[in-house]
Motif scaffolding. Structure first.
Motif, PDB file in Angstrom:
ATOM      1  N   ASP A 141       0.701  -1.219   0.188  1.00  0.00           N
ATOM      2  CA  ASP A 141       0.126  -0.138  -0.026  1.00  0.00           C
ATOM      3  C   ASP A 141       0.774   1.275   0.076  1.00  0.00           C
ATOM      4  OD1 ASP A 141      -2.639  -0.956  -0.246  1.00  0.00           O
ATOM      5  OD2 ASP A 141      -3.072  -0.873   1.985  1.00  0.00           O
ATOM      6  N   THR A 142       1.972   1.158   0.395  1.00  0.00           N
ATOM      7  CA  THR A 142       3.028   2.259   0.437  1.00  0.00           C
ATOM      8  C   THR A 142       3.779   2.549  -0.954  1.00  0.00           C
ATOM      9  OG1 THR A 142       5.023   1.193   1.454  1.00  0.00           O
ATOM     10  CG2 THR A 142       3.444   2.168   2.931  1.00  0.00           C
ATOM     11  N   LEU A 143       3.536   1.671  -1.805  1.00  0.00           N
ATOM     12  CA  LEU A 143       4.565   1.688  -3.080  1.00  0.00           C
ATOM     13  C   LEU A 143       3.594   2.762  -3.952  1.00  0.00           C
ATOM     14  CD1 LEU A 143       5.036  -1.846  -4.125  1.00  0.00           C
ATOM     15  CD2 LEU A 143       6.802  -0.309  -3.029  1.00  0.00           C
ATOM     16  N   LEU A 150      -0.794 -11.630  -7.637  1.00  0.00           N
ATOM     17  CA  LEU A 150      -1.712 -12.830  -8.425  1.00  0.00           C
ATOM     18  C   LEU A 150      -1.316 -14.196  -8.064  1.00  0.00           C
ATOM     19  CD1 LEU A 150      -0.842 -11.361 -12.114  1.00  0.00           C
ATOM     20  CD2 LEU A 150      -2.822 -10.860 -10.526  1.00  0.00           C
ATOM     21  N   ASP A 151      -2.487 -14.962  -8.000  1.00  0.00           N
ATOM     22  CA  ASP A 151      -2.178 -16.414  -7.702  1.00  0.00           C
ATOM     23  C   ASP A 151      -1.566 -17.119  -9.180  1.00  0.00           C
ATOM     24  OD1 ASP A 151      -4.238 -17.244  -9.213  1.00  0.00           O
ATOM     25  OD2 ASP A 151      -5.767 -17.498  -7.225  1.00  0.00           O
ATOM     26  N   GLY A 152      -1.308 -18.526  -8.963  1.00  0.00           N
ATOM     27  CA  GLY A 152      -0.970 -19.202 -10.012  1.00  0.00           C
ATOM     28  C   GLY A 152      -1.999 -19.516 -11.250  1.00  0.00           C
ATOM     29  N   ASP A 153      -3.263 -19.032 -11.043  1.00  0.00           N
ATOM     30  CA  ASP A 153      -4.243 -18.919 -12.134  1.00  0.00           C
ATOM     31  C   ASP A 153      -4.403 -17.491 -12.142  1.00  0.00           C
ATOM     32  OD1 ASP A 153      -4.771 -21.702 -11.978  1.00  0.00           O
ATOM     33  OD2 ASP A 153      -6.057 -21.452 -10.332  1.00  0.00           O
ATOM     34  N   LEU A 154      -3.778 -16.632 -12.137  1.00  0.00           N
ATOM     35  CA  LEU A 154      -3.760 -15.223 -12.407  1.00  0.00           C
ATOM     36  C   LEU A 154      -4.935 -14.408 -11.807  1.00  0.00           C
ATOM     37  CD1 LEU A 154      -2.486 -15.080 -16.183  1.00  0.00           C
ATOM     38  CD2 LEU A 154      -1.043 -15.127 -13.811  1.00  0.00           C
ATOM     39  N   ARG A 155      -5.418 -14.846 -10.629  1.00  0.00           N
ATOM     40  CA  ARG A 155      -6.533 -14.315  -9.942  1.00  0.00           C
ATOM     41  C   ARG A 155      -5.809 -13.281  -9.088  1.00  0.00           C
ATOM     42  NH1 ARG A 155      -9.090 -19.471  -9.802  1.00  0.00           N
ATOM     43  NH2 ARG A 155      -7.796 -19.766  -7.943  1.00  0.00           N
ATOM     44  N   ILE A 156      -6.423 -12.260  -8.919  1.00  0.00           N
ATOM     45  CA  ILE A 156      -5.974 -10.891  -8.218  1.00  0.00           C
ATOM     46  C   ILE A 156      -6.175 -11.428  -6.713  1.00  0.00           C
ATOM     47  CG2 ILE A 156      -6.054  -8.441  -7.785  1.00  0.00           C
ATOM     48  CD1 ILE A 156      -6.794  -8.322 -10.647  1.00  0.00           C
ATOM     49  N   ILE A 157      -4.839 -11.389  -5.896  1.00  0.00           N
ATOM     50  CA  ILE A 157      -4.909 -11.697  -4.449  1.00  0.00           C
ATOM     51  C   ILE A 157      -5.027 -10.289  -3.676  1.00  0.00           C
ATOM     52  CG2 ILE A 157      -4.048 -12.389  -2.676  1.00  0.00           C
ATOM     53  CD1 ILE A 157      -2.643 -14.500  -4.296  1.00  0.00           C
ATOM     54  N   ALA A 158      -4.187  -9.482  -4.236  1.00  0.00           N
ATOM     55  CA  ALA A 158      -4.014  -7.942  -3.394  1.00  0.00           C
ATOM     56  C   ALA A 158      -3.545  -6.883  -4.464  1.00  0.00           C
ATOM     57  CB  ALA A 158      -3.053  -8.040  -2.364  1.00  0.00           C
ATOM     58  N   ALA A 159      -3.801  -5.717  -4.377  1.00  0.00           N
ATOM     59  CA  ALA A 159      -3.582  -5.040  -5.188  1.00  0.00           C
ATOM     60  C   ALA A 159      -3.100  -3.536  -4.350  1.00  0.00           C
ATOM     61  CB  ALA A 159      -4.493  -4.356  -6.420  1.00  0.00           C
ATOM     62  N   SER A 160      -2.134  -2.757  -4.850  1.00  0.00           N
ATOM     63  CA  SER A 160      -1.547  -1.393  -4.121  1.00  0.00           C
ATOM     64  C   SER A 160      -2.635  -0.360  -4.519  1.00  0.00           C
ATOM     65  CB  SER A 160      -0.394  -1.037  -4.742  1.00  0.00           C
ATOM     66  OG  SER A 160      -0.428  -0.651  -6.136  1.00  0.00           O
ATOM     67  N   ARG A 161      -2.746   0.308  -3.661  1.00  0.00           N
ATOM     68  CA  ARG A 161      -3.571   1.681  -3.483  1.00  0.00           C
ATOM     69  C   ARG A 161      -3.517   2.453  -4.812  1.00  0.00           C
ATOM     70  NH1 ARG A 161      -2.631   3.499   1.038  1.00  0.00           N
ATOM     71  NH2 ARG A 161      -4.710   2.748   2.031  1.00  0.00           N
ATOM     72  N   ALA A 162      -1.945   2.596  -5.315  1.00  0.00           N
ATOM     73  CA  ALA A 162      -1.569   3.431  -6.524  1.00  0.00           C
ATOM     74  C   ALA A 162      -2.065   2.273  -7.740  1.00  0.00           C
ATOM     75  CB  ALA A 162      -0.143   3.235  -6.591  1.00  0.00           C
ATOM     76  N   ASP A 170     -12.033  -0.257  -8.527  1.00  0.00           N
ATOM     77  CA  ASP A 170     -12.181  -0.480  -7.224  1.00  0.00           C
ATOM     78  C   ASP A 170     -11.852  -1.797  -6.878  1.00  0.00           C
ATOM     79  OD1 ASP A 170     -13.743   2.081  -7.061  1.00  0.00           O
ATOM     80  OD2 ASP A 170     -15.454   1.182  -7.698  1.00  0.00           O
ATOM     81  N   ALA A 171     -11.463  -2.029  -5.448  1.00  0.00           N
ATOM     82  CA  ALA A 171     -11.168  -3.098  -4.699  1.00  0.00           C
ATOM     83  C   ALA A 171     -12.262  -4.273  -5.255  1.00  0.00           C
ATOM     84  CB  ALA A 171     -10.772  -3.137  -3.462  1.00  0.00           C
ATOM     85  N   GLU A 172     -13.358  -3.955  -4.960  1.00  0.00           N
ATOM     86  CA  GLU A 172     -14.661  -4.810  -5.294  1.00  0.00           C
ATOM     87  C   GLU A 172     -14.569  -5.511  -6.832  1.00  0.00           C
ATOM     88  OE1 GLU A 172     -14.821  -1.961  -4.144  1.00  0.00           O
ATOM     89  OE2 GLU A 172     -15.201  -2.385  -2.075  1.00  0.00           O
ATOM     90  N   GLN A 173     -13.996  -4.505  -7.697  1.00  0.00           N
ATOM     91  CA  GLN A 173     -13.859  -5.158  -8.958  1.00  0.00           C
ATOM     92  C   GLN A 173     -12.628  -5.870  -9.396  1.00  0.00           C
ATOM     93  OE1 GLN A 173     -14.111  -1.112 -10.941  1.00  0.00           O
ATOM     94  NE2 GLN A 173     -16.469  -1.286 -11.172  1.00  0.00           N
ATOM     95  N   ALA A 174     -11.789  -6.065  -8.243  1.00  0.00           N
ATOM     96  CA  ALA A 174     -10.319  -6.528  -8.648  1.00  0.00           C
ATOM     97  C   ALA A 174     -10.215  -7.776  -7.921  1.00  0.00           C
ATOM     98  CB  ALA A 174      -9.362  -5.493  -8.609  1.00  0.00           C
ATOM     99  N   MET A 244       3.898  -2.236 -12.456  1.00  0.00           N
ATOM    100  CA  MET A 244       3.721  -1.456 -13.505  1.00  0.00           C
ATOM    101  C   MET A 244       4.232  -0.145 -13.365  1.00  0.00           C
ATOM    102  SD  MET A 244      -0.194  -2.576 -13.365  1.00  0.00           S
ATOM    103  CE  MET A 244      -0.716  -4.187 -12.825  1.00  0.00           C
ATOM    104  N   GLU A 245       4.632   0.251 -14.393  1.00  0.00           N
ATOM    105  CA  GLU A 245       5.389   1.655 -14.548  1.00  0.00           C
ATOM    106  C   GLU A 245       4.931   2.343 -15.786  1.00  0.00           C
ATOM    107  OE1 GLU A 245       9.693   4.128 -15.095  1.00  0.00           O
ATOM    108  OE2 GLU A 245       9.621   1.719 -14.783  1.00  0.00           O
TER     109      GLU A 245
END
Length: 246
Positions: A141-143, A150-162, A170-174, A244-245
């Motif tokens: 979250d600080t990045l 992502l897990d091995g099936d490319l499902r999103i486990i977590a995402a940074s606020r950035a 939105d987090a609910e969509q990810a 990502m950059e």
């Protein structure tokens, strides 16, 4: 040998858990060798004693005694309940408890069977993983750069606020969504997906992979992507980081 002809002591001897047989007033009628070894107590100091008085009162544990009394009063059961306690001579233990009331065929009196498993190491490991996860989430979250876990099936486990801010997601969509399904398929780049699917099994990395895409929410962006498998002992992790950059 048929199960019905087996001596119950043979079954008890194979258990890795400790076993106590208690009367309805929670007096210890039987203690398995495993229990005695696990808690470093003598049989003579255990049998015929009220559970709460064992070890000079060390077993006077409300989190244990209250559920056992409920079994006596209401025929309840105790299933996979973890109780943490510090014993003077063996230190801290996390005990996983299972208990139920039963009756011997030739005796009208009820008994309580209490099975105790020492799960201290497993509990400590789970606690450590939880602390590490909280730390990792805090770091993510600080990045300043967008990052996906992502897990091995490319499902999103977590995402940074950035990530959420940059791509207007939105987090609910990810969280829990496959990367290819994110944003109505905005990330469904066949070459990118193929490369990511090779990161986990091949322990490979993606470095400065460039993708240019028109994102409906933010317009056309050229993004450099870096991905690598998260290291775990034994290298059995199925989790990867995608940075990502813009």
């Amino acid at each position: 040998m048929a199960l019905t002809t087996m001596n119950p002591s043979e079954i008890v001897a194979t258990l890795r858990e400790g076993l106590l047989v208690l009367t309805e007033d929670l007096t210890v009628e039987y203690a398995s060798d495993r229990f005695l070894m696990m808690f470093e107590v003598d049989r003579e100091e255990t049998l015929g004693r009220a559970l709460s008085t064992l070890g000079d009162g060390q077993w006077n544990i409300p989190a244990l005694l209250d559920p056992l009394n409920a079994i006596v009063m209401r025929n309840a059961t105790l299933e996979d309940i973890d109780v943490e306690h510090h014993f003077d001579h063996i230190g801290r233990k996390v005990m996983r408890l299972n208990a139920r009331k039963t009756a011997w065929a030739d005796d009208s009196a009820k008994r309580i069977l209490l099975v105790i498993d020492d799960v201290t190491e497993a509990a400590d490991h789970a606690r450590e993983l939880g602390l590490q996860r909280q730390l990792a989430e805090g770091i993510v979250d600080t990045l300043r750069e967008p990052l996906l876990v992502l897990d091995g099936d490319l499902r999103i486990i977590a995402a940074s606020r950035a990530f959420y801010l940059k791509f207007k997601v939105d987090a609910e969509q990810a969280i829990g969504r496959n990367l290819a399904d994110l944003g109505n398929g905005q990330w469904a780049n066949a070459e990118l997906i193929r490369l990511l699917e090779e990161v986990v099994p091949d322990n490979s990395t993606i470095e400065d992979y460039e993708i240019t895409h028109d994102f409906p929410q933010i317009g056309t962006r050229t993004v450099l992507l870096n991905a690598r498998k998260i290291f775990r002992e034994g290298n059995n992790s199925k989790t990867l980081l995608l940075a990502m950059e813009d």
